[in-house]
Design a protein around this motif. Structure first.
Motif, PDB file in Angstrom:
ATOM      1  N   PRO A   1       0.806  -1.231   0.000  1.00 26.10           N
ATOM      2  CA  PRO A   1       0.000   0.000   0.000  1.00 26.10           C
ATOM      3  C   PRO A   1       0.841   1.285   0.000  1.00 26.10           C
ATOM      4  N   GLN A   2       2.072   1.190   0.504  1.00 22.84           N
ATOM      5  CA  GLN A   2       2.936   2.377   0.558  1.00 22.84           C
ATOM      6  C   GLN A   2       3.436   2.805  -0.821  1.00 22.84           C
ATOM      7  N   VAL A   3       3.266   1.920  -1.805  1.00 19.65           N
ATOM      8  CA  VAL A   3       3.601   2.301  -3.180  1.00 19.65           C
ATOM      9  C   VAL A   3       2.348   2.227  -4.048  1.00 19.65           C
TER      10      VAL A   3
ATOM     11  N   GLN B   1       5.913  -6.983  12.104  1.00 19.54           N
ATOM     12  CA  GLN B   1       4.590  -6.594  12.621  1.00 19.54           C
ATOM     13  C   GLN B   1       4.175  -5.216  12.104  1.00 19.54           C
ATOM     14  N   HIS B   2       5.144  -4.303  11.979  1.00 19.65           N
ATOM     15  CA  HIS B   2       4.865  -2.967  11.440  1.00 19.65           C
ATOM     16  C   HIS B   2       4.380  -3.090   9.985  1.00 19.65           C
ATOM     17  N   GLU B   3       5.086  -3.917   9.194  1.00 25.69           N
ATOM     18  CA  GLU B   3       4.728  -4.063   7.773  1.00 25.69           C
ATOM     19  C   GLU B   3       3.397  -4.796   7.601  1.00 25.69           C
ATOM     20  N   LEU B   4       3.181  -5.806   8.421  1.00 25.18           N
ATOM     21  CA  LEU B   4       1.914  -6.539   8.347  1.00 25.18           C
ATOM     22  C   LEU B   4       0.745  -5.604   8.678  1.00 25.18           C
ATOM     23  N   ASP B   5       0.956  -4.721   9.621  1.00 27.08           N
ATOM     24  CA  ASP B   5      -0.054  -3.698   9.930  1.00 27.08           C
ATOM     25  C   ASP B   5      -0.430  -2.913   8.674  1.00 27.08           C
ATOM     26  N   HIS B   6       0.594  -2.520   7.889  1.00 24.89           N
ATOM     27  CA  HIS B   6       0.334  -1.744   6.671  1.00 24.89           C
ATOM     28  C   HIS B   6      -0.653  -2.472   5.756  1.00 24.89           C
ATOM     29  N   LEU B   7      -0.550  -3.809   5.699  1.00 26.40           N
ATOM     30  CA  LEU B   7      -1.435  -4.581   4.808  1.00 26.40           C
ATOM     31  C   LEU B   7      -2.876  -4.548   5.315  1.00 26.40           C
TER      32      LEU B   7
ATOM     33  N   GLY C   1       9.784   4.302  12.934  1.00 26.89           N
ATOM     34  CA  GLY C   1       9.540   5.346  11.958  1.00 26.89           C
ATOM     35  C   GLY C   1       8.848   4.698  10.785  1.00 26.89           C
ATOM     36  N   CYS C   2       8.527   5.479   9.755  1.00 27.18           N
ATOM     37  CA  CYS C   2       7.814   4.911   8.609  1.00 27.18           C
ATOM     38  C   CYS C   2       8.066   5.815   7.407  1.00 27.18           C
ATOM     39  N   LEU C   3       8.369   5.209   6.267  1.00 30.90           N
ATOM     40  CA  LEU C   3       8.619   6.009   5.063  1.00 30.90           C
ATOM     41  C   LEU C   3       7.384   6.814   4.654  1.00 30.90           C
ATOM     42  N   SER C   4       6.204   6.391   5.120  1.00 28.21           N
ATOM     43  CA  SER C   4       4.977   7.118   4.790  1.00 28.21           C
ATOM     44  C   SER C   4       4.679   8.244   5.782  1.00 28.21           C
TER      45      SER C   4
HETATM   46 NI    NI Z   1       5.699   1.957   7.718  1.00 27.07          NI
END
Ligand code: NI
Length: 170
Positions: free
Chosen positions: A51-53, A132-138, A90-93
């Protein structure tokens, strides 16, 4: 490949959507994974989710330090420890913003790789946190969703997003 950030209304809306499972791990998926790894490294990130891209697909990439990049397709957590650990995330988004988040200290996860093979991973420490951070993004969840209302409001304010305009997960 542009990385979506919360400062743009349309991009924030995408970031708050639940991504769909990938049905076929084909050449397009392999190419997407390669492009995501490049964008992640270029942005000095250690993880990046579909989703971040702008791709609402269940895929994320991780690269920590000198380790080889990893690709996780249709990931599912199969076990978590009761013990928690806290990392400054942190987060690139959400560029330039950092805050401590508590998550499971150890996790077990199943996913598929770009060759279409399933694998399981049992891990702890930074890798467990990043997964866990990335799975949250999904699932349309950002790390600020784990913070107090005050901290969340403060970070959103830096991007001129009012809490009342912060979209719910769709
Ligand atoms: Ni992130």
């Amino acid at each position: 490949m542009d990385i979506y950030t919360i400062g743009f209304e349309e991009q924030l809306r995408i970031l708050r959507r639940v991504a769909a499972p990938i049905k076929n791990i084909n050449g397009d998926v392999v190419q997407l994974a390669e492009e995501m790894i490049n964008a992640m490294v270029k942005g000095n990130g250690i993880g990046l989710a579909g989703p971040q891209v702008g791709q609402l697909q269940r895929i994320f990439t991780i690269k920590i330090g000198e380790d080889d990049p990893m690709v996780f397709i249709n990931p599912e957590i199969t076990a978590t420890s009761a013990e928690l650990s806290s990392y400054e995330e942190g987060c690139l988004s959400i560029p330039g913003q950092y805050a401590d988040v508590e998550r499971s200290a150890e996790i077990q996860l199943q996913a598929w790789n770009t060759r279409g093979r399933p694998f399981t991973i049992e891990t702890s420490g930074l890798l467990a946190t990043v997964i866990q951070h990335e799975l949250d993004h999904l699932n349309g969840i950002l790390f600020i969703d784990h913070l107090s209302e005050r901290k969340k409001r403060n970070i959103l304010g830096k991007f001129d997003v009012e809490i009342s305009n912060y979209p719910g997960v769709e």
